[in-house]
Design an enzyme around this catalytic site. Structure first.
Site, mmCIF file in Angstrom:
data_model
loop_
_atom_site.group_PDB
_atom_site.id
_atom_site.type_symbol
_atom_site.label_atom_id
_atom_site.label_comp_id
_atom_site.label_asym_id
_atom_site.label_seq_id
_atom_site.Cartn_x
_atom_site.Cartn_y
_atom_site.Cartn_z
ATOM 1 N N ASN A 126 0.858 -1.181 0.000
ATOM 2 C CA ASN A 126 0.000 0.000 0.000
ATOM 3 C C ASN A 126 0.896 1.233 0.000
ATOM 4 O O ASN A 126 1.478 1.577 1.028
ATOM 5 C CB ASN A 126 -0.929 -0.025 1.230
ATOM 6 C CG ASN A 126 -1.892 1.152 1.233
ATOM 7 O OD1 ASN A 126 -1.783 2.055 0.410
ATOM 8 N ND2 ASN A 126 -2.833 1.145 2.167
ATOM 9 N N CYS A 129 -1.830 5.460 1.204
ATOM 10 C CA CYS A 129 -2.834 5.766 2.237
ATOM 11 C C CYS A 129 -2.925 7.270 2.454
ATOM 12 O O CYS A 129 -1.940 7.904 2.816
ATOM 13 C CB CYS A 129 -2.501 5.081 3.563
ATOM 14 S SG CYS A 129 -3.658 5.622 4.830
HETATM 15 O O1 RRO Z 1 -6.820 3.153 7.251
HETATM 16 C C1 RRO Z 1 -7.074 4.120 6.504
HETATM 17 O O2 RRO Z 1 -7.380 5.250 6.933
HETATM 18 C C2 RRO Z 1 -6.998 3.989 5.044
HETATM 19 C C3 RRO Z 1 -5.947 3.385 4.357
HETATM 20 BR BR1 RRO Z 1 -4.529 2.525 5.221
HETATM 21 C C4 RRO Z 1 -5.909 3.422 2.938
HETATM 22 O O3 RRO Z 1 -4.988 2.933 2.257
HETATM 23 N N1 RRO Z 1 -6.944 4.049 2.306
HETATM 24 C C5 RRO Z 1 -7.958 4.597 2.981
HETATM 25 O O4 RRO Z 1 -8.870 5.156 2.358
HETATM 26 N N2 RRO Z 1 -7.985 4.567 4.346
#
Ligand code: RRO
Length: 303
Positions: A126, A129
């Site tokens: 990922n 984020c």
């Molecule tokens: O956990 C989040 O706030 C989050 C993540 Br890691 C992500 O990759 N995409 C998102 O919309 N929320």
């Protein structure tokens, strides 16, 4: 039923629906619910080296038919605890797993990859984020994206892909640099930075202020990203962003996706969303006379 089977990085999937990271992906029980709902493959919540609590509520805002904005803040049980959840899940289901990894440094990604990278069938980094400090940096730089891809590839035995976000200059250039560094697939796209205001309180609704937009409002943006990436790379693309019907999925295949992520719609239609999308997709293919999904992939690029 039309033939929905696909091959993704050497894995045969019963259908092309992928549980998107962040929903039903943080425990064996939740993953099992998505498997029972008919997903072809499941992506875990993004996992960091240590446990993370995430942001305090409100961390989700519903935008009704447009979708939602989340700022969860990467809550996850950490690599060590999550390895046990994977073990439990493995005993309950044969649905393949994409292990999603997040971090602030290359070393973070490597630590998690070392601990749990080989426990699933595929790894997804990922790099996008929107809700944590430095969360999008890896996915916004060709150098950082290729460095982390290359290093993780060196230490795991399974295919490694990257999840990119829309908040970049040219997403296709980031994708191309990852392909060159050895990435086996691209997942596009993560949520888009967004804001909702509470008019009474005269301030942002989310404790994190901004969050990530997902759902129907994201679909045309995601389609454009998939379309541009398909023109630039040869590796498969998992397309996602606002898919809630078989016809939405068909648009992503025609734009160039080889598989489709299902996420936000699960909040409204539940884990059976996978079966719903597959049934509708099958109906659409039969109506149009497509014998299999390969016949549809990239069709929008012809002519
Ligand atoms: O956990 C989040 O706030 C989050 C993540 Br890691 C992500 O990759 N995409 C998102 O919309 N929320």
């Amino acid at each position: 039923m039309a033939n929905l089977q696909i091959n993704l990085c050497g894995l045969t999937l019963k259908n092309p629906t992928v549980l998107a990271s962040g929903i039903l992906g943080d425990s064996a029980n939740a993953l099992k619910r998505a498997a029972d709902g008919g997903a072809g493959i499941l992506t875990t919540k993004s996992i960091t080296p240590e446990k993370k609590e995430g942001h305090k509520p409100p961390n989700i805002v519903s935008l009704k038919e447009l979708g939602m904005i989340n700022a969860m803040g990467l809550p996850n049980p950490g690599a060590e605890n999550f390895s046990k959840e994977i073990e439990i899940f493995r005993k309950q289901s044969e649905t393949p797993l994409i292990v999603s990894i997040a971090g602030k440094t290359v070393n973070d990604y490597l630590k998690v990859a070392e601990k749990i990278g080989n426990l699933g069938n595929v790894v997804e980094l990922n790099l996008s984020c929107p809700n944590i400090e430095h969360g999008m940096e890896f996915g916004q730089s060709t150098e950082l994206a290729s460095e982390v891809t290359k290093k993780v590839k060196e230490i795991v035995n399974v295919p490694v892909g990257v999840k990119l976000g829309p908040n970049v200059g040219k997403i296709e250039e980031i994708a191309a640099s990852c392909e060159k560094a050895g990435a086996d697939f691209i997942t596009a796209i993560n949520t888009m930075p967004a804001l909702a205001i509470d008019l009474e309180k005269e301030k942002p609704i989310l404790t994190n202020k901004t969050g990530g937009l997902s759902g129907p409002a994201l679909k045309p943006i995601a389609l454009a990203c998939v379309y541009k990436i398909y023109k630039t790379v040869k590796i498969p693309i998992i397309g996602l962003g606002g898919i809630s019907s078989g016809k939405d999925a068909a648009e992503f295949f025609m734009a160039g996706a080889s598989a489709v992520g299902i996420g936000t719609v699960i909040y409204t239609k539940g884990p059976n969303s996978f079966k719903i999308v597959c049934n509708e997709l099958s109906e659409f293919m039969q109506e149009k006379g497509y014998a299999n999904l390969n016949e549809m992939i990239g069709l929008a690029h012809k002519g």
